[in-house]
Design a protein around this motif. Structure first.
Motif, PDB file in Angstrom:
ATOM      1  N   LEU A 102     109.349  82.291  33.264  1.00 25.79           N
ATOM      2  CA  LEU A 102     110.608  81.621  32.955  1.00 25.79           C
ATOM      3  C   LEU A 102     111.472  82.447  32.011  1.00 25.79           C
ATOM      4  N   GLN A 103     110.829  83.092  31.052  1.00 26.27           N
ATOM      5  CA  GLN A 103     111.557  83.911  30.087  1.00 26.27           C
ATOM      6  C   GLN A 103     112.265  85.082  30.769  1.00 26.27           C
ATOM      7  N   ASN A 104     111.656  85.613  31.810  1.00 22.57           N
ATOM      8  CA  ASN A 104     112.216  86.769  32.502  1.00 22.57           C
ATOM      9  C   ASN A 104     113.087  86.394  33.706  1.00 22.57           C
ATOM     10  N   SER A 105     113.251  85.102  33.929  1.00 32.07           N
ATOM     11  CA  SER A 105     114.083  84.659  35.052  1.00 32.07           C
ATOM     12  C   SER A 105     115.544  84.627  34.627  1.00 32.07           C
ATOM     13  N   ASN A 106     116.424  84.492  35.606  1.00 33.17           N
ATOM     14  CA  ASN A 106     117.853  84.363  35.308  1.00 33.17           C
ATOM     15  C   ASN A 106     118.326  82.926  35.458  1.00 33.17           C
ATOM     16  N   LEU A 107     117.385  82.001  35.338  1.00 35.26           N
ATOM     17  CA  LEU A 107     117.718  80.593  35.490  1.00 35.26           C
ATOM     18  C   LEU A 107     118.471  80.075  34.269  1.00 35.26           C
ATOM     19  N   ASN A 108     119.396  79.173  34.504  1.00 32.38           N
ATOM     20  CA  ASN A 108     120.198  78.594  33.429  1.00 32.38           C
ATOM     21  C   ASN A 108     119.470  77.385  32.860  1.00 32.38           C
ATOM     22  N   ILE A 109     118.488  77.655  32.005  1.00 33.31           N
ATOM     23  CA  ILE A 109     117.674  76.596  31.428  1.00 33.31           C
ATOM     24  C   ILE A 109     117.520  76.821  29.925  1.00 33.31           C
ATOM     25  N   SER A 110     117.135  75.760  29.239  1.00 28.70           N
ATOM     26  CA  SER A 110     116.705  75.875  27.858  1.00 28.70           C
ATOM     27  C   SER A 110     115.180  75.902  27.872  1.00 28.70           C
ATOM     28  N   LEU A 111     114.590  76.973  27.369  1.00 29.64           N
ATOM     29  CA  LEU A 111     113.142  77.161  27.436  1.00 29.64           C
ATOM     30  C   LEU A 111     112.533  77.047  26.045  1.00 29.64           C
ATOM     31  N   LYS A 112     111.557  76.141  25.918  1.00 33.25           N
ATOM     32  CA  LYS A 112     110.838  75.960  24.671  1.00 33.25           C
ATOM     33  C   LYS A 112     109.347  76.186  24.927  1.00 33.25           C
ATOM     34  N   LYS A 113     108.617  76.482  23.852  1.00 30.55           N
ATOM     35  CA  LYS A 113     107.187  76.731  23.999  1.00 30.55           C
ATOM     36  C   LYS A 113     106.409  76.099  22.852  1.00 30.55           C
ATOM     37  N   ASN A 114     105.374  75.335  23.206  1.00 35.14           N
ATOM     38  CA  ASN A 114     104.399  74.897  22.214  1.00 35.14           C
ATOM     39  C   ASN A 114     103.392  76.024  22.031  1.00 35.14           C
ATOM     40  N   HIS A 115     103.091  76.381  20.811  1.00 33.38           N
ATOM     41  CA  HIS A 115     102.202  77.519  20.577  1.00 33.38           C
ATOM     42  C   HIS A 115     100.741  77.182  20.839  1.00 33.38           C
ATOM     43  N   GLN A 116     100.466  75.918  21.069  1.00 34.37           N
ATOM     44  CA  GLN A 116      99.163  75.503  21.545  1.00 34.37           C
ATOM     45  C   GLN A 116      99.353  74.295  22.451  1.00 34.37           C
ATOM     46  N   ASN A 117      98.323  73.950  23.208  1.00 35.76           N
ATOM     47  CA  ASN A 117      98.409  72.825  24.123  1.00 35.76           C
ATOM     48  C   ASN A 117      98.386  71.517  23.329  1.00 35.76           C
ATOM     49  N   LEU A 118      99.525  70.835  23.259  1.00 34.35           N
ATOM     50  CA  LEU A 118      99.658  69.614  22.463  1.00 34.35           C
ATOM     51  C   LEU A 118      99.506  68.350  23.296  1.00 34.35           C
ATOM     52  N   GLY A 119      99.570  68.475  24.609  1.00 37.29           N
ATOM     53  CA  GLY A 119      99.483  67.306  25.473  1.00 37.29           C
ATOM     54  C   GLY A 119     100.856  66.850  25.943  1.00 37.29           C
ATOM     55  N   LYS A 120     100.853  66.070  27.005  1.00 36.97           N
ATOM     56  CA  LYS A 120     102.110  65.684  27.642  1.00 36.97           C
ATOM     57  C   LYS A 120     102.965  64.793  26.747  1.00 36.97           C
ATOM     58  N   GLY A 121     102.330  63.913  25.980  1.00 37.26           N
ATOM     59  CA  GLY A 121     103.087  63.005  25.131  1.00 37.26           C
ATOM     60  C   GLY A 121     103.965  63.740  24.130  1.00 37.26           C
ATOM     61  N   LYS A 122     103.390  64.643  23.363  1.00 37.55           N
ATOM     62  CA  LYS A 122     104.139  65.386  22.360  1.00 37.55           C
ATOM     63  C   LYS A 122     105.139  66.330  23.006  1.00 37.55           C
ATOM     64  N   THR A 123     104.776  66.866  24.163  1.00 34.19           N
ATOM     65  CA  THR A 123     105.675  67.774  24.867  1.00 34.19           C
ATOM     66  C   THR A 123     106.915  67.048  25.348  1.00 34.19           C
ATOM     67  N   MET A 124     106.725  65.874  25.943  1.00 32.60           N
ATOM     68  CA  MET A 124     107.860  65.093  26.406  1.00 32.60           C
ATOM     69  C   MET A 124     108.720  64.644  25.227  1.00 32.60           C
ATOM     70  N   ARG A 125     108.090  64.268  24.143  1.00 33.34           N
ATOM     71  CA  ARG A 125     108.850  63.829  22.974  1.00 33.34           C
ATOM     72  C   ARG A 125     109.737  64.965  22.463  1.00 33.34           C
ATOM     73  N   ARG A 126     109.240  66.179  22.497  1.00 30.97           N
ATOM     74  CA  ARG A 126     110.040  67.314  22.039  1.00 30.97           C
ATOM     75  C   ARG A 126     111.293  67.471  22.901  1.00 30.97           C
ATOM     76  N   GLY A 127     111.141  67.276  24.202  1.00 35.92           N
ATOM     77  CA  GLY A 127     112.295  67.354  25.085  1.00 35.92           C
ATOM     78  C   GLY A 127     113.263  66.206  24.862  1.00 35.92           C
TER      79      GLY A 127
END
Length: 278
Positions: free
Chosen positions: A74-99
């Motif tokens: 995703l980082q190397n793509s030319n897609l028009n997106i906002s890309l975020k990264k959790n530095h460890q696997n936090l689970g879907k709940g915390k990931t969705m909350r961040r979005g």
């Protein structure tokens, strides 16, 4: 639980947005964990399908500490997106909350998984009950029938997912328990393909981090008397097996239902979760 008053959407007299200038913008949130084989295709299909409609939209992808090359692709793509990264696997709940926390007050929030099971072309159908004022929250149901000979009994069992019959049986049990304790029949409480009216998604603050999030989220909106609508959706063949552990995650979901129905049970659940259901 104290009732929360639903945000009102600015509708015309017939319940529909007056014209496309009044459509709320969309915020598409995609949690991604080891989705290197599918994520680019999912995003491109979202873009191409929404271009057919007069919606303004943006896409946020949160990589949940993937161990494959999802983030790098995703980082190397030319897609028009906002890309975020959790530095460890936090689970879907915390990931969705961040979005969700990055959503703007005026945006309709759409959640869609990055594994290719959900059909991006269904987004316009998913948000339609919100645009017409019929729903605050819309859940895509893999078990409701479509007006098609291919999907008369829902699409879930036709996508060749491993242990589909066991998963459907578990989902039916969850639906039964939700109806028993909360008097609402939800056919697919576990579906991650959802949409929320402007400023509605942020009201939900997840307690759990795993696959319990969909059930907890559903029950939150039931308990607070929001308008929930399910629409039938098709499902594709995702590019990997589910991350969900049928037995362990089903037990977690069961305890979420019980803890929300019987508040005194919550401490017991937390102990079981910590010691057994890690």
């Amino acid at each position: 639980m104290q009732q929360i008053i639903s945000t009102q959407i600015p509708l015309s007299s017939n319940g529909i947005f007056n014209n496309h200038k009044h459509y709320p913008p969309l915020h598409i949130i995609i949690p991604a964990y080891n989705e290197s084989r599918s994520i680019i295709s999912v995003i491109r299909r979202i873009e191409s399908s929404l271009m057919l409609y007069p919606y303004q939209f943006r896409i946020t992808v949160i990589d949940d500490g993937s161990s494959d090359s999802t983030y790098e692709i995703l980082q190397n793509s030319n897609l028009n997106i906002s890309l975020k990264k959790n530095h460890q696997n936090l689970g879907k709940g915390k990931t969705m909350r961040r979005g969700i926390l990055q959503s703007k007050k005026e945006e309709i929030v759409v959640m869609i998984d990055g594994d290719g099971e959900h059909i991006p072309e269904d987004i316009s159908r998913l948000i339609d009950p919100i645009l017409t004022g019929k729903a605050d929250c819309v859940i895509g149901s893999r078990f409701l029938p479509r007006n098609s000979s291919i999907t008369l009994s829902g699409s879930y069992l036709k996508n060749q997912k491993k242990h589909s019959y066991f998963r459907k049986a578990g989902n039916n049990l969850i639906s039964f328990l939700i109806y028993t304790f909360f008097r609402r029949w939800i056919t697919d409480s576990q579906c991650g393909f959802r949409a929320f009216a402007p400023d509605i998604a942020k009201l939900y603050k997840p307690t759990y981090s795993g696959f319990e999030i969909e059930t907890e989220m559903t029950l939150f909106y039931i308990l607070n008397n929001f308008k929930i609508v399910e629409i039938p959706i098709d499902t594709g063949l995702n590019t990997r097996e589910s991350h969900m552990n049928i037995l362990k995650d089903s037990m977690k979901i069961l305890f979420v239902i019980l803890s929300l129905r019987f508040k005194k049970f919550d401490n017991v659940y937390q102990k079981i979760r910590t010691k057994i259901l890690k």
